[in-house]
Enzyme design. Structure first.
Site, PDB file in Angstrom:
ATOM      1  N   HIS A  24     -69.901 -28.490 -47.002  1.00  0.00           N
ATOM      2  CA  HIS A  24     -68.753 -28.143 -47.915  1.00  0.00           C
ATOM      3  C   HIS A  24     -67.806 -28.961 -47.606  1.00  0.00           C
ATOM      4  CE1 HIS A  24     -66.071 -25.168 -50.289  1.00  0.00           C
ATOM      5  NE2 HIS A  24     -65.249 -26.016 -49.450  1.00  0.00           N
ATOM      6  N   GLU A  25     -67.214 -29.031 -46.517  1.00  0.00           N
ATOM      7  CA  GLU A  25     -66.188 -29.923 -45.953  1.00  0.00           C
ATOM      8  C   GLU A  25     -66.353 -31.752 -46.249  1.00  0.00           C
ATOM      9  OE1 GLU A  25     -63.377 -28.845 -45.748  1.00  0.00           O
ATOM     10  OE2 GLU A  25     -64.212 -26.915 -45.394  1.00  0.00           O
TER      11      GLU A  25
END
Length: 682
Positions: A463-464
């Site tokens: 996600h990051e």
């Protein structure tokens, strides 16, 4: 001795930065910005005014970036210098946003006959600049003008105080034992981390903290119900008037004041409430549309969530005699039910996801999809020995870089995030490359055991990194629309949620997993169980997100003063309408809701679900074409990642997908029924 913050190289020299350097550097750089603006206003124009001003403000941003970052990952001695600099920075931007002479330059440029023929990024930066001037109070006069700027300064200060209270409350509580028996059920990784934490405090035995990995391990695996209750109560009451440290780091007054100031900002701009002000720069067209979107999703998810909760109650009562299922039992009982149903758990998977293998596989995937390689550079100075630096390469050319700070430690803010060191922009000396910070809070190596991730943590890393790619793969050379700059906030989560999908693909799992000792592949039987369990209690998870989003949005739709008691009452009302799980009397979730009180998600937490419609629909094209399809990957790269904020988010999505978004893929991925009705954010 010269101050390194005044003339930063491409990468901040973290081994040279000192807290005492901050105040003089920020003050001088702000003075340079003001001087440059006055010079530029003598000959209004893009090249004569805006380009040199962007250069001066970029130097200011690049100096403040490491200061803000060090406050988040080290805190301690960086807190006071950061807060002092934040006050100066906020005052400067408030002043800039109300500068009528500069506003007039933007108006002049937008009204020029040649404006329509400008390159899109330059044109968009002017259009959005005009919008931001109006939202910054440029049209206000007299006391209203002064009050708007003062409110902005105070909001920045109060948000920082809110975050500090959450961090301090988290660090203030620990639980120590020398009796291994009370920790029954905790996996070896958690026990090793607890022993390491105790050693760090020169204590025998084990130390439980409220840092994410420690807290989650206890709530999910500790068989000792009294321990679960004690840790849970300490966690959900952080920074409030109740709990073990009740009143010490209480955010009650800060919440009240922050909400009052936000409502005042909206009023000064002639808007009904802060939610309306928040949406002025987002995709969502109105507060009514957001509420419709959330309530529609709640209506779809709640029946399934009620069934999931009923199953959990029956299981806990029948199998463990827990007839009175309490909040501190939920994660533990859910894990037991998951193991019974699927014979799989996050802890059983953890040995197959060593951090180094996951990172290696993530980089391989990105190269397959977007044609960019990742290379470590151990010569770059960092702020902690665990931090790594990497370059993104297109062929042999460096196109971007990022720091990766993956592990939890004391004095580091919890959660995971991406932030910018600097943005891609064209300068008089050439192209400035985009650089990012990627921060997580995984369990570090303990003794001879390397860092091992749960699959949930693997998803967090992806996600990051998706956020990072959005910042780093931009092709925009104008800073105002480069990377994530000026991307509508309810679309900014799209690339990050989009990349998460690959964590679940059978063809990707071998790239990111192997047993940390034997190197053996994740057995097919375990993989099948993991995939089968993907949507275990997904409706309950969805409903939890929707509860937070609806509470946030309703809270910021209020125009009346909101006391701490009224905030609690509103949250109770939302829970009564949405939630299906029990809530502890001591729960003060709102007091640590940093996303909306100390972050950028005020009246915007709905963005996670709004953007998830886009991300799921975007990924569905890869499901059609092939998850490694390079043509589709490059299409996503060119239409979404490279474009930054240069065009409307819906237009970019439509160009990629060939149509406006549909919600079908999100409902399918979440195993939620009711796909026949569209509630897409088009």
């Amino acid at each position: 001795m010269s101050n390194p913050l005044l003339n930063l190289p491409q990468l901040p020299p973290f081994d040279q930065l000192q807290p005492h350097q901050v105040a003089p550097a920020i003050s001088e750089l702000i003075a340079r910005c003001r001087q440059q603006l006055q010079q530029g206003l003598k000959d209004p124009g893009w090249e004569s005014t805006l380009v040199p001003l962007e250069q001066a403000q970029d130097q200011l941003n690049r100096a403040f970036s490491p200061v803000s970052h060090l406050n988040s990952v080290l805190s301690g001695e960086w807190r006071s210098p950061y807060e002092a600099a934040l006050a100066l920075i906020t005052a400067y931007w408030a002043e800039q946003g109300q500068n009528r002479d500069l506003y007039a330059v933007y108006q002049q440029l937008a009204g020029a006959p040649e404006f329509e023929h400008w390159p899109q990024p330059r044109k968009q930066s002017v259009v959005l600049g005009l919008r931001d001037f109006e939202l910054g109070g440029v049209g206000l006069h007299g006391e209203a003008r002064r009050q708007f700027a003062e409110n902005r300064r105070r909001l920045a200060q109060l948000s920082s105080e809110f975050a500090n209270n959450v961090l301090d409350a988290t660090n203030a509580w620990t639980w120590h034992t020398e009796d291994a028996g009370v920790l029954a059920g905790l996996p070896q990784t958690a026990l090793a981390a607890a022993r390491s934490a105790a050693k760090g405090k020169k204590l025998p035995g084990w130390l439980i903290t409220l840092e994410g990995p420690s807290y989650l391990a206890v709530m999910t695996h500790a068989d000792n119900r009294a321990l679960r209750r004690e840790v849970y109560t300490a966690f959900v009451s952080r920074a409030s008037e109740v709990g073990p440290n009740g009143g010490t780091y209480d955010n009650s007054t800060l919440m009240e004041t922050i909400l009052s100031l936000r409502a005042d900002q909206a009023r000064l701009l002639g808007m009904a409430n802060y939610a309306e002000l928040s949406l002025a720069s987002k995709m969502a067209p109105s507060t009514e549309r957001v509420l419709e979107f959330l309530n529609d999703l709640i209506g779809r998810a709640k029946p399934a969530a009620e069934r999931e909760m009923a199953e959990l109650r029956e299981f806990a009562g029948t199998t463990y005699g827990l007839e009175d299922l309490q909040p501190w039992d939920l994660s533990w009982a859910s894990e037991k039910l998951k193991q019974q149903r699927y014979a799989i758990s996050q802890e059983a998977l953890r040995p197959y996801f060593p951090y180094s293998k996951v990172v290696e596989g993530l980089f391989t995937l990105v190269e397959k999809l977007f044609g960019v390689a990742v290379a470590a550079d151990n010569s770059v100075a960092t702020w902690h020995e665990d931090v790594q630096f990497f370059w993104l390469l297109k062929g042999d050319e460096r196109i971007a870089g990022f720091y990766l700070d993956a592990f939890a430690r004391e004095e580091k803010r919890g959660g995971a995030w991406m932030d910018t060191v600097c943005s891609r922009r064209q300068t008089g000396r050439g192209l400035q490359l985009p650089i990012a910070y990627l921060v997580c809070n995984f369990s570090p190596a303990a003794g001879e055991m390397p860092s091992l991730l749960t699959h949930s943590e693997v998803t967090t890393l992806f996600h990051e990194f998706g956020h990072g790619l959005h910042h780093m793969l931009t092709k925009m050379d104008v800073e105002a629309v480069s990377g994530i700059n000026s991307v509508a906030w309810d679309a900014v989560e799209m690339p990050s949620q989009f990349l998460e999908n690959w964590c679940w693909q059978p063809a990707v799992i071998p790239m990111i997993s192997c047993h940390y000792q034997s190197g053996a592949a994740l057995p097919q039987a375990m993989l099948k169980k993991m995939l089968a369990a993907r949507n275990f209690q997904s409706a309950m998870f969805t409903l939890r997100q929707l509860e937070f989003a609806l509470f946030d949005f309703r809270l910021h739709c209020c125009s009346e003063a909101m006391s701490a008691e009224k905030i609690q009452q509103l949250l109770n009302t939302v829970r009564s309408e949405v939630s299906v799980v029990p809530v502890a009397r001591e729960n003060r979730f709102q007091h640590a809701f940093s996303h909306i009180f100390a972050g950028s998600y005020a009246a915007g937490y709905y963005s996670y679900k709004w953007a998830e419609v886009l991300s799921a629909d975007a990924f569905s094209l890869f499901e059609e074409k092939g998850i490694f399809d390079r043509t589709t990957g490059e299409h996503f790269l060119h239409t979404i990642l490279e474009q930054g904020g240069s065009r409307d988010a819906l237009a970019l999505f439509t160009e990629f997908r060939g149509r406006e978004p549909k919600i079908d893929a999100l409902l399918r991925h979440s195993a939620i029924e009711g796909q026949e009705q569209s509630i897409s954010p088009a």
